[in-house]
Design a protein around this motif. Structure first.
Motif, PDB file in Angstrom:
ATOM      1  N   CYS A  41      16.564  11.846-126.739  1.00  0.00           N
ATOM      2  CA  CYS A  41      15.171  11.662-126.307  1.00  0.00           C
ATOM      3  C   CYS A  41      14.946  12.467-125.024  1.00  0.00           C
ATOM      4  O   CYS A  41      15.707  12.329-124.072  1.00  0.00           O
ATOM      5  N   PRO A  42      13.919  13.310-124.990  1.00  0.00           N
ATOM      6  CA  PRO A  42      13.682  14.127-123.801  1.00  0.00           C
ATOM      7  C   PRO A  42      13.324  13.310-122.566  1.00  0.00           C
ATOM      8  O   PRO A  42      13.452  13.790-121.442  1.00  0.00           O
ATOM      9  N   HIS A  58      10.163  11.950-128.701  1.00  0.00           N
ATOM     10  CA  HIS A  58      10.598  10.859-127.844  1.00  0.00           C
ATOM     11  C   HIS A  58      11.116   9.715-128.706  1.00  0.00           C
ATOM     12  O   HIS A  58      10.681   9.531-129.831  1.00  0.00           O
ATOM     13  N   CYS A  59      12.009   8.905-128.135  1.00  0.00           N
ATOM     14  CA  CYS A  59      12.511   7.742-128.849  1.00  0.00           C
ATOM     15  C   CYS A  59      11.387   6.719-128.996  1.00  0.00           C
ATOM     16  O   CYS A  59      10.372   6.796-128.322  1.00  0.00           O
ATOM     17  N   ALA A  60      11.608   5.737-129.872  1.00  0.00           N
ATOM     18  CA  ALA A  60      10.565   4.748-130.159  1.00  0.00           C
ATOM     19  C   ALA A  60      10.137   4.031-128.888  1.00  0.00           C
ATOM     20  O   ALA A  60       8.965   3.718-128.689  1.00  0.00           O
ATOM     21  N   ARG A  61      11.103   3.765-128.003  1.00  0.00           N
ATOM     22  CA  ARG A  61      10.792   3.040-126.772  1.00  0.00           C
ATOM     23  C   ARG A  61       9.875   3.862-125.866  1.00  0.00           C
ATOM     24  O   ARG A  61       8.896   3.358-125.319  1.00  0.00           O
ATOM     25  N   VAL A  63       7.922   6.349-126.768  1.00  0.00           N
ATOM     26  CA  VAL A  63       6.620   6.492-127.425  1.00  0.00           C
ATOM     27  C   VAL A  63       5.790   5.249-127.164  1.00  0.00           C
ATOM     28  O   VAL A  63       4.604   5.331-126.838  1.00  0.00           O
ATOM     29  N   ALA A  64       6.433   4.079-127.270  1.00  0.00           N
ATOM     30  CA  ALA A  64       5.718   2.824-127.037  1.00  0.00           C
ATOM     31  C   ALA A  64       5.263   2.736-125.590  1.00  0.00           C
ATOM     32  O   ALA A  64       4.152   2.286-125.299  1.00  0.00           O
ATOM     33  N   ALA A 106       2.237  -1.518-132.457  1.00  0.00           N
ATOM     34  CA  ALA A 106       1.832  -2.682-131.689  1.00  0.00           C
ATOM     35  C   ALA A 106       3.025  -3.603-131.445  1.00  0.00           C
ATOM     36  O   ALA A 106       3.225  -4.120-130.344  1.00  0.00           O
ATOM     37  N   VAL A 107       3.848  -3.792-132.470  1.00  0.00           N
ATOM     38  CA  VAL A 107       5.041  -4.624-132.318  1.00  0.00           C
ATOM     39  C   VAL A 107       5.981  -4.011-131.284  1.00  0.00           C
ATOM     40  O   VAL A 107       6.532  -4.716-130.435  1.00  0.00           O
ATOM     41  N   ALA A 108       6.120  -2.693-131.314  1.00  0.00           N
ATOM     42  CA  ALA A 108       6.985  -2.018-130.350  1.00  0.00           C
ATOM     43  C   ALA A 108       6.469  -2.239-128.930  1.00  0.00           C
ATOM     44  O   ALA A 108       7.246  -2.436-127.998  1.00  0.00           O
ATOM     45  N   LEU A 109       5.157  -2.240-128.771  1.00  0.00           N
ATOM     46  CA  LEU A 109       4.574  -2.435-127.443  1.00  0.00           C
ATOM     47  C   LEU A 109       4.862  -3.832-126.904  1.00  0.00           C
ATOM     48  O   LEU A 109       5.049  -4.007-125.704  1.00  0.00           O
TER      49      LEU A 109
END
Ligand SMILES: [Zn+2]
Ligand SMILES: [Zn+2]
Length: 112
Positions: A41-42, A58-61, A63-64, A106-109
């Motif tokens: 992830c950059p 970017h990783c999911a985190r 991005v969230a 939304a769940v990731a957020l």
């Protein structure tokens, strides 16, 4: 004969699977290796895995986190209040209303 040590492709579950040294999540069959890759992830340096077309993203985190930063402050407070009260569904609904994102985002957020 069953050999429990035979690696299975973690993505599709088929066996035998070829080990991919550059793939962090486990063994990957040749077919899945054609479609998937991993990268750093950059933003945070986490190892991220996914389809080759997403490489370098970017990783999911992260991005969230970036999506979360776009949520207006009153909505963020309200979401935090709903989550603290255990009203997850309402929190997810509000997040989707203010960000226009999908349910998965939304769940990731809510996990930040
Ligand atoms: Zn596979
Ligand atoms: Zn990241």
């Amino acid at each position: 004969m069953t050999d429990s040590h035979e690696p299975q492709c973690f993505h599709c579950g088929t066996t035998p699977a070829a080990h991919r040294a550059d793939y962090v999540l486990g063994a990957l069959c040749g077919e899945c290796a054609e479609q998937l890759t991993s990268w750093i992830c950059p933003d945070c340096g986490d190892i991220t895995s996914g389809s080759r077309s997403d490489a370098g993203a970017h990783c999911a985190r992260c991005v969230a986190q970036r999506a979360w930063a776009t949520v207006p402050d009153p909505a963020r407070e309200e979401v935090a209040r709903l989550l603290a009260a255990g009203k997850t569904i309402l929190a997810l609904k509000l997040i989707r209303e203010v960000t226009g994102c999908g349910l998965a985002e939304a769940v990731a957020l809510t996990r930040l």
